[in-house]
Scaffold this motif. Sequence first.
Motif, PDB file in Angstrom:
ATOM      1  N   ARG A 169      87.753 141.242  72.440  1.00 48.84           N
ATOM      2  CA  ARG A 169      86.764 141.891  73.299  1.00 48.84           C
ATOM      3  C   ARG A 169      85.491 141.051  73.424  1.00 48.84           C
ATOM      4  O   ARG A 169      84.816 141.061  74.453  1.00 48.84           O
ATOM      5  N   GLY A 170      85.159 140.307  72.350  1.00 48.46           N
ATOM      6  CA  GLY A 170      83.979 139.435  72.430  1.00 48.46           C
ATOM      7  C   GLY A 170      84.154 138.348  73.487  1.00 48.46           C
ATOM      8  O   GLY A 170      83.239 138.043  74.256  1.00 48.46           O
ATOM      9  N   ASP A 171      85.372 137.736  73.481  1.00 44.92           N
ATOM     10  CA  ASP A 171      85.633 136.695  74.478  1.00 44.92           C
ATOM     11  C   ASP A 171      85.620 137.263  75.896  1.00 44.92           C
ATOM     12  O   ASP A 171      85.083 136.655  76.835  1.00 44.92           O
ATOM     13  N   VAL A 172      86.219 138.462  76.020  1.00 44.97           N
ATOM     14  CA  VAL A 172      86.222 139.091  77.346  1.00 44.97           C
ATOM     15  C   VAL A 172      84.792 139.427  77.791  1.00 44.97           C
ATOM     16  O   VAL A 172      84.433 139.294  78.965  1.00 44.97           O
ATOM     17  N   GLY A 173      83.957 139.839  76.827  1.00 44.46           N
ATOM     18  CA  GLY A 173      82.564 140.135  77.155  1.00 44.46           C
ATOM     19  C   GLY A 173      81.825 138.909  77.659  1.00 44.46           C
ATOM     20  O   GLY A 173      80.999 138.981  78.570  1.00 44.46           O
ATOM     21  N   GLN A 174      82.095 137.741  77.030  1.00 42.13           N
ATOM     22  CA  GLN A 174      81.470 136.499  77.487  1.00 42.13           C
ATOM     23  C   GLN A 174      81.902 136.168  78.919  1.00 42.13           C
ATOM     24  O   GLN A 174      81.108 135.693  79.737  1.00 42.13           O
ATOM     25  N   ILE A 175      83.202 136.437  79.197  1.00 44.57           N
ATOM     26  CA  ILE A 175      83.675 136.194  80.563  1.00 44.57           C
ATOM     27  C   ILE A 175      82.950 137.109  81.547  1.00 44.57           C
ATOM     28  O   ILE A 175      82.547 136.695  82.638  1.00 44.57           O
ATOM     29  N   ALA A 176      82.756 138.355  81.141  1.00 43.95           N
ATOM     30  CA  ALA A 176      82.063 139.314  82.010  1.00 43.95           C
ATOM     31  C   ALA A 176      80.628 138.879  82.262  1.00 43.95           C
ATOM     32  O   ALA A 176      80.125 138.955  83.394  1.00 43.95           O
ATOM     33  N   LYS A 177      79.915 138.405  81.209  1.00 51.08           N
ATOM     34  CA  LYS A 177      78.535 137.944  81.387  1.00 51.08           C
ATOM     35  C   LYS A 177      78.470 136.713  82.304  1.00 51.08           C
ATOM     36  O   LYS A 177      77.599 136.603  83.170  1.00 51.08           O
ATOM     37  N   ALA A 178      79.422 135.790  82.089  1.00 54.47           N
ATOM     38  CA  ALA A 178      79.446 134.596  82.939  1.00 54.47           C
ATOM     39  C   ALA A 178      79.707 134.970  84.394  1.00 54.47           C
ATOM     40  O   ALA A 178      79.143 134.382  85.324  1.00 54.47           O
ATOM     41  N   THR A 179      80.577 135.989  84.573  1.00 49.41           N
ATOM     42  CA  THR A 179      80.870 136.438  85.936  1.00 49.41           C
ATOM     43  C   THR A 179      79.627 137.027  86.585  1.00 49.41           C
ATOM     44  O   THR A 179      79.342 136.775  87.768  1.00 49.41           O
ATOM     45  N   LYS A 180      78.837 137.800  85.834  1.00 56.55           N
ATOM     46  CA  LYS A 180      77.606 138.374  86.384  1.00 56.55           C
ATOM     47  C   LYS A 180      76.598 137.286  86.732  1.00 56.55           C
ATOM     48  O   LYS A 180      75.925 137.364  87.765  1.00 56.55           O
ATOM     49  N   ARG A 181      76.492 136.262  85.840  1.00 60.06           N
ATOM     50  CA  ARG A 181      75.563 135.169  86.146  1.00 60.06           C
ATOM     51  C   ARG A 181      76.007 134.421  87.394  1.00 60.06           C
ATOM     52  O   ARG A 181      75.197 134.043  88.249  1.00 60.06           O
ATOM     53  N   ALA A 182      77.324 134.201  87.535  1.00 63.56           N
ATOM     54  CA  ALA A 182      77.827 133.528  88.736  1.00 63.56           C
ATOM     55  C   ALA A 182      77.568 134.370  89.976  1.00 63.56           C
ATOM     56  O   ALA A 182      77.226 133.850  91.047  1.00 63.56           O
ATOM     57  N   ALA A 183      77.723 135.706  89.844  1.00 65.94           N
ATOM     58  CA  ALA A 183      77.435 136.593  90.976  1.00 65.94           C
ATOM     59  C   ALA A 183      75.963 136.523  91.361  1.00 65.94           C
ATOM     60  O   ALA A 183      75.601 136.601  92.537  1.00 65.94           O
ATOM     61  N   SER A 184      75.086 136.352  90.332  1.00 64.51           N
ATOM     62  CA  SER A 184      73.653 136.223  90.624  1.00 64.51           C
ATOM     63  C   SER A 184      73.369 134.944  91.416  1.00 64.51           C
ATOM     64  O   SER A 184      72.548 134.929  92.331  1.00 64.51           O
ATOM     65  N   VAL A 185      74.098 133.868  91.053  1.00 56.37           N
ATOM     66  CA  VAL A 185      73.912 132.604  91.781  1.00 56.37           C
ATOM     67  C   VAL A 185      74.346 132.746  93.233  1.00 56.37           C
ATOM     68  O   VAL A 185      73.663 132.301  94.172  1.00 56.37           O
ATOM     69  N   THR A 186      75.500 133.381  93.466  1.00 52.28           N
ATOM     70  CA  THR A 186      75.975 133.566  94.843  1.00 52.28           C
ATOM     71  C   THR A 186      75.018 134.447  95.630  1.00 52.28           C
ATOM     72  O   THR A 186      74.805 134.248  96.826  1.00 52.28           O
ATOM     73  N   ARG A 187      74.427 135.447  94.950  1.00 48.61           N
ATOM     74  CA  ARG A 187      73.463 136.304  95.641  1.00 48.61           C
ATOM     75  C   ARG A 187      72.266 135.495  96.108  1.00 48.61           C
ATOM     76  O   ARG A 187      71.786 135.663  97.234  1.00 48.61           O
ATOM     77  N   ARG A 188      71.804 134.591  95.242  1.00 53.40           N
ATOM     78  CA  ARG A 188      70.666 133.746  95.644  1.00 53.40           C
ATOM     79  C   ARG A 188      71.036 132.840  96.818  1.00 53.40           C
ATOM     80  O   ARG A 188      70.231 132.595  97.709  1.00 53.40           O
TER      81      ARG A 188
END
Length: 371
Positions: free
Chosen positions: A293-312
């Motif tokens: 679950r920790g690894d999956v959580g890191q993937i989720a955080k990275a996905t949110k950061r990538a989504a923030s970049v696309t939003r910008r």
Amino acid sequence: VGPGRSVATGPDLTGTDRTWGQLEIDPGWLIYVGVPDEVVYGPAIGEATARAGTTLLVVLLGILLAGGFYARIASALRELAASTHATATGAIVPIPPGAPTEVRAVVEQFNRTLEGRDRAEAAERTARLSYQSLFDNAVFGLYISTSDGRFLQANPALASMLGYESVDALAAVAPGALYVNPEESDRLLSESLVSPTLEPREADWLRADGSAITVRVGGKTIETPDGGRAFEMIVQDITEEKRTEAQLRQTQKMEAVGRLAGGIAHDFNNLLTVISGNVELLEDELPVDDPLRGDVGQIAKATKRAASVTRRLLEFSRQTAPGTRPVDVNELVSELHRTFARLISEDIEIEVNVGVEPLTISMDPGEVERV
């Protein structure tokens, strides 16, 4: 004289006084004709001279035929000659008191001739002053130069454009020395051998302080009194115009980059949607104490950061609707710091100072991020 036509008087480059006519024909051509004043006024002066001669002949015949009036006529003529010699320019010759009719006719004809001459001289002076006024007050740079590189005449607008204190200071500089690239001046001379009309072209000129400006220069070749060639040229400073064109091109490039970024962001956002959905499914399937679950959580955080970049990127390309919402400026700046850290080179360090307490403002975060 009528619509599209005009008449003026003034000397040509050889010093010959001419009466000039201008006719405008379609499409936008101007025809100039200069007739020497001796051709224009010669017949009138010749006719006046002939009439004066005829009148004098009549007077002389009258003197021969009327011997009794000799003394009276001779006295009147002596007075006429004396007054004619003493008459200033623009004044009329007075008729001697008691002069015979013939003498009066001579004086009147002579006065008419003087008036015609004075009118012609006044018109010539007016034409010269008008030409000089147009030349000196033109908003474009004007100059006449020889083919061997000497200024014959230049107007104050050209001296001001090039940063010289006066026309005399500019006249001390050779026209060819104004070109940043001497080859452009040589090309101008070569073209003048083929055609008398020099089409406007852009060139880089040097100002008095050594700075460069971009000008549009064109004109024609004329013949000098000694049979040589000279240039009549018009110069326009287009430095600001070229700078505006460059800014427009840069703006168009940025617009193209924004569209490209928006397209990439859309495609990337679709991929992130798939990744984010699968991450959520994995989190639902994994037990709470599962170490994955920790690894999956890191993937989720990275996905949110990538989504923030696309939003910008989408906001930068204006493919998302702008709008205000409550935003913590401290958090926004901190997120931008992480983005910049990946964009700039390693030899540049960014230091961020944000407040400890949240600083929430209702605003469009995309506008602040662009700032």
